[in-house]
Design a protein around this motif. Structure first.
Motif, PDB file in Angstrom:
ATOM      1  N   GLY A 108       0.627  -1.196   0.341  1.00  0.00           N
ATOM      2  CA  GLY A 108       0.195  -0.358  -0.157  1.00  0.00           C
ATOM      3  C   GLY A 108       0.582   1.173   0.120  1.00  0.00           C
ATOM      4  N   VAL A 109       0.665   2.296  -0.354  1.00  0.00           N
ATOM      5  CA  VAL A 109       1.276   3.066  -0.910  1.00  0.00           C
ATOM      6  C   VAL A 109      -0.027   4.693  -0.859  1.00  0.00           C
ATOM      7  CG1 VAL A 109       3.074   2.816  -1.628  1.00  0.00           C
ATOM      8  CG2 VAL A 109       1.255   3.129  -4.017  1.00  0.00           C
ATOM      9  N   THR A 110       0.406   5.796   0.249  1.00  0.00           N
ATOM     10  CA  THR A 110      -0.211   6.859   0.946  1.00  0.00           C
ATOM     11  C   THR A 110       0.560   8.011   0.410  1.00  0.00           C
ATOM     12  OG1 THR A 110      -1.795   5.486   2.360  1.00  0.00           O
ATOM     13  CG2 THR A 110      -1.550   7.470   2.554  1.00  0.00           C
ATOM     14  N   LEU A 111      -0.138   9.133  -0.396  1.00  0.00           N
ATOM     15  CA  LEU A 111       0.360  10.255  -0.485  1.00  0.00           C
ATOM     16  C   LEU A 111      -0.438  10.984   0.534  1.00  0.00           C
ATOM     17  CD1 LEU A 111       3.398  11.364  -1.262  1.00  0.00           C
ATOM     18  CD2 LEU A 111       1.907  12.377  -3.194  1.00  0.00           C
ATOM     19  N   THR A 112       0.369  11.865   1.803  1.00  0.00           N
ATOM     20  CA  THR A 112      -1.080  12.983   2.686  1.00  0.00           C
ATOM     21  C   THR A 112       0.139  14.311   2.085  1.00  0.00           C
ATOM     22  OG1 THR A 112      -1.360  11.189   4.104  1.00  0.00           O
ATOM     23  CG2 THR A 112      -1.202  13.335   4.943  1.00  0.00           C
ATOM     24  N   GLN A 113      -0.804  15.299   2.017  1.00  0.00           N
ATOM     25  CA  GLN A 113      -0.981  17.076   2.295  1.00  0.00           C
ATOM     26  C   GLN A 113      -0.618  16.751   3.664  1.00  0.00           C
ATOM     27  OE1 GLN A 113      -3.589  19.506   0.460  1.00  0.00           O
ATOM     28  NE2 GLN A 113      -2.090  20.081  -1.249  1.00  0.00           N
ATOM     29  N   ALA A 114       0.533  17.955   4.437  1.00  0.00           N
ATOM     30  CA  ALA A 114       0.791  18.301   5.203  1.00  0.00           C
ATOM     31  C   ALA A 114      -0.487  19.607   5.855  1.00  0.00           C
ATOM     32  CB  ALA A 114       2.131  18.654   5.393  1.00  0.00           C
ATOM     33  N   THR A 115      -0.441  20.035   4.679  1.00  0.00           N
ATOM     34  CA  THR A 115      -1.129  21.187   5.064  1.00  0.00           C
ATOM     35  C   THR A 115      -2.754  21.065   4.121  1.00  0.00           C
ATOM     36  OG1 THR A 115       0.119  23.203   3.883  1.00  0.00           O
ATOM     37  CG2 THR A 115      -1.535  23.491   3.902  1.00  0.00           C
ATOM     38  N   VAL A 120      -4.521  10.670   0.091  1.00  0.00           N
ATOM     39  CA  VAL A 120      -4.820   8.852  -1.544  1.00  0.00           C
ATOM     40  C   VAL A 120      -4.419   7.891  -1.051  1.00  0.00           C
ATOM     41  CG1 VAL A 120      -5.795  10.827  -2.985  1.00  0.00           C
ATOM     42  CG2 VAL A 120      -3.627  10.361  -2.931  1.00  0.00           C
ATOM     43  N   SER A 121      -4.249   6.991  -1.641  1.00  0.00           N
ATOM     44  CA  SER A 121      -3.619   5.460  -2.191  1.00  0.00           C
ATOM     45  C   SER A 121      -3.924   4.627  -2.284  1.00  0.00           C
ATOM     46  CB  SER A 121      -4.445   4.790  -0.560  1.00  0.00           C
ATOM     47  OG  SER A 121      -4.449   5.839   1.436  1.00  0.00           O
ATOM     48  N   LEU A 122      -3.543   3.808  -2.977  1.00  0.00           N
ATOM     49  CA  LEU A 122      -3.257   3.005  -3.538  1.00  0.00           C
ATOM     50  C   LEU A 122      -2.548   1.663  -3.381  1.00  0.00           C
ATOM     51  CD1 LEU A 122      -2.714   4.880  -7.425  1.00  0.00           C
ATOM     52  CD2 LEU A 122      -4.958   3.616  -6.381  1.00  0.00           C
ATOM     53  N   THR A 123      -2.653   0.723  -4.918  1.00  0.00           N
ATOM     54  CA  THR A 123      -2.666  -0.586  -3.612  1.00  0.00           C
ATOM     55  C   THR A 123      -1.685  -1.702  -4.726  1.00  0.00           C
ATOM     56  OG1 THR A 123      -4.023  -1.199  -1.727  1.00  0.00           O
ATOM     57  CG2 THR A 123      -2.838  -2.737  -2.186  1.00  0.00           C
ATOM     58  N   ALA A 124      -0.440  -2.084  -4.763  1.00  0.00           N
ATOM     59  CA  ALA A 124      -0.413  -3.063  -6.280  1.00  0.00           C
ATOM     60  C   ALA A 124      -0.249  -4.206  -5.333  1.00  0.00           C
ATOM     61  CB  ALA A 124       0.996  -2.273  -5.881  1.00  0.00           C
ATOM     62  N   VAL A 125       0.026  -5.168  -6.148  1.00  0.00           N
ATOM     63  CA  VAL A 125       0.067  -6.643  -5.734  1.00  0.00           C
ATOM     64  C   VAL A 125       0.584  -6.806  -7.022  1.00  0.00           C
ATOM     65  CG1 VAL A 125      -1.942  -9.233  -5.272  1.00  0.00           C
ATOM     66  CG2 VAL A 125      -3.165  -6.673  -4.658  1.00  0.00           C
ATOM     67  N   ILE A 167       7.447 -14.311 -11.544  1.00  0.00           N
ATOM     68  CA  ILE A 167       6.869 -12.570 -11.028  1.00  0.00           C
ATOM     69  C   ILE A 167       5.569 -12.444 -11.950  1.00  0.00           C
ATOM     70  CG2 ILE A 167       8.646 -12.142  -9.882  1.00  0.00           C
ATOM     71  CD1 ILE A 167       8.330  -9.886 -10.749  1.00  0.00           C
ATOM     72  N   GLN A 168       3.995 -11.863 -11.515  1.00  0.00           N
ATOM     73  CA  GLN A 168       3.413 -10.910 -12.255  1.00  0.00           C
ATOM     74  C   GLN A 168       2.978 -10.215 -11.603  1.00  0.00           C
ATOM     75  OE1 GLN A 168       0.169 -13.980 -13.242  1.00  0.00           O
ATOM     76  NE2 GLN A 168      -0.398 -12.547 -14.425  1.00  0.00           N
ATOM     77  N   GLY A 169       3.365  -9.427 -12.608  1.00  0.00           N
ATOM     78  CA  GLY A 169       2.615  -8.161 -12.086  1.00  0.00           C
ATOM     79  C   GLY A 169       3.917  -6.971 -11.680  1.00  0.00           C
ATOM     80  N   CYS A 170       4.342  -5.986 -10.828  1.00  0.00           N
ATOM     81  CA  CYS A 170       5.533  -4.999 -10.418  1.00  0.00           C
ATOM     82  C   CYS A 170       6.213  -6.020  -9.804  1.00  0.00           C
ATOM     83  CB  CYS A 170       4.514  -3.951 -10.369  1.00  0.00           C
ATOM     84  SG  CYS A 170       6.167  -2.690  -9.507  1.00  0.00           S
ATOM     85  N   TYR A 171       7.957  -5.591 -10.416  1.00  0.00           N
ATOM     86  CA  TYR A 171       8.864  -6.190  -9.570  1.00  0.00           C
ATOM     87  C   TYR A 171       9.070  -5.061  -8.307  1.00  0.00           C
ATOM     88  CZ  TYR A 171      13.901  -7.144  -9.029  1.00  0.00           C
ATOM     89  OH  TYR A 171      15.155  -7.133  -8.303  1.00  0.00           O
ATOM     90  N   TYR A 172       9.404  -3.514  -8.304  1.00  0.00           N
ATOM     91  CA  TYR A 172       9.567  -3.051  -7.535  1.00  0.00           C
ATOM     92  C   TYR A 172       8.565  -2.806  -6.297  1.00  0.00           C
ATOM     93  CZ  TYR A 172      12.387  -1.230 -11.509  1.00  0.00           C
ATOM     94  OH  TYR A 172      13.516  -1.453 -12.065  1.00  0.00           O
ATOM     95  N   ASN A 173       7.414  -3.555  -6.952  1.00  0.00           N
ATOM     96  CA  ASN A 173       6.188  -3.445  -5.681  1.00  0.00           C
ATOM     97  C   ASN A 173       6.307  -4.664  -4.855  1.00  0.00           C
ATOM     98  OD1 ASN A 173       4.282  -4.563  -4.064  1.00  0.00           O
ATOM     99  ND2 ASN A 173       3.552  -5.673  -4.896  1.00  0.00           N
ATOM    100  N   GLU A 181       1.992   2.823  -9.456  1.00  0.00           N
ATOM    101  CA  GLU A 181       1.384   3.048  -8.207  1.00  0.00           C
ATOM    102  C   GLU A 181       1.817   4.793  -7.321  1.00  0.00           C
ATOM    103  OE1 GLU A 181       0.283  -1.176  -9.201  1.00  0.00           O
ATOM    104  OE2 GLU A 181       1.366   0.331  -8.742  1.00  0.00           O
ATOM    105  N   THR A 182       3.019   4.738  -7.108  1.00  0.00           N
ATOM    106  CA  THR A 182       3.805   5.839  -6.591  1.00  0.00           C
ATOM    107  C   THR A 182       3.056   7.114  -7.274  1.00  0.00           C
ATOM    108  OG1 THR A 182       4.849   4.376  -5.197  1.00  0.00           O
ATOM    109  CG2 THR A 182       5.319   6.628  -5.315  1.00  0.00           C
ATOM    110  N   LEU A 183       3.539   6.941  -8.739  1.00  0.00           N
ATOM    111  CA  LEU A 183       3.539   7.892  -9.786  1.00  0.00           C
ATOM    112  C   LEU A 183       2.064   8.599 -10.022  1.00  0.00           C
ATOM    113  CD1 LEU A 183       6.242   7.008 -12.436  1.00  0.00           C
ATOM    114  CD2 LEU A 183       6.251   8.602 -10.555  1.00  0.00           C
TER     115      LEU A 183
END
Length: 198
Positions: A108-115, A120-125, A167-173, A181-183
């Motif tokens: 799971g990756v989440t980006l939060t605006q401090a202000t 927002v969150s996304l998940t890769a499998v 593997i099937q899917g994102c190696y970096y995951n 997902e991060t981008l």
């Protein structure tokens, strides 16, 4: 605007640096075990989203500005969740369980605006298949691998590469930070990752 990585993981830092993004590290001190205890019926997807969100928001709450990136990775085999092994015995158990089977890596990756604390969150499998591991290979792995800070007790880019059949899917995951997902989080936040390009 500043990008802050809410993780001390050298692998996540390595991936951000590979993307030539400017960032700094400020680790969160979220009690993962406490969160997991409060979510006994949660799915793997719900768990990694909750944990990545908690890490991101914990750091964002200490800042006046910037975007905070949090992430959390778990390994799942046949509905059982594998976190970071606490000792060699648990590591052996994990690797024996993965031997000759396909497991899933959830991040799971989440980006939060401090202000304003908007998140927002996304998940890769990713599916990871290990070939059968012999007892001799397992003992070699336990002796040589750096496993203490890795979900499932392995890093795909290190010693465990010897066991990965496919593997099937994102190696970096599997490394701990899914790139697409991060981008995509930056776009969902209404900005671009290019803002942080070095």
């Amino acid at each position: 605007m500043e990008l802050i990585l809410a993780s001390g993981s050298p692998r996540r830092s390595e991936i951000l640096s590979m993307l030539t993004l400017r960032y700094r590290v400020q680790t969160s001190h979220v009690d993962e075990a406490e969160i997991l205890l409060k979510m006994p019926q949660a799915t793997p997807r719900e768990l990694v989203q909750r944990l990545s969100s908690a890490k991101s928001q914990a750091v964002a709450s200490q800042l006046d500005e910037g975007l905070v990136l949090g992430a959390d990775t778990i390994v799942v085999l046949e509905d059982q969740i594998y976190g970071k092994p606490v000792d060699e015995q648990e590591l052996r158990h994990m690797m024996q369980a993965f031997s000759g089977k396909t497991h899933q890596v959830f991040t799971g990756v989440t980006l939060t605006q401090a202000t304003g604390r908007h998140s927002v969150s996304l998940t890769a499998v990713t599916d990871v298949t290990f070939r059968p591991i012999s007892d001799e290979e397992l003992e070699w792995y336990v002796t040589h691998a750096n496993y203490g800070d890795k979900a499932g007790g392995y890093a795909i880019q290190e010693h465990a590469a010897l066991f990965v059949e496919g593997i099937q899917g994102c190696y970096y995951n599997v490394m701990g930070l899914p790139v697409q997902e991060t981008l995509a989080l930056f776009q969902l936040m209404g900005t671009s990752w290019r803002v942080f390009g070095s």
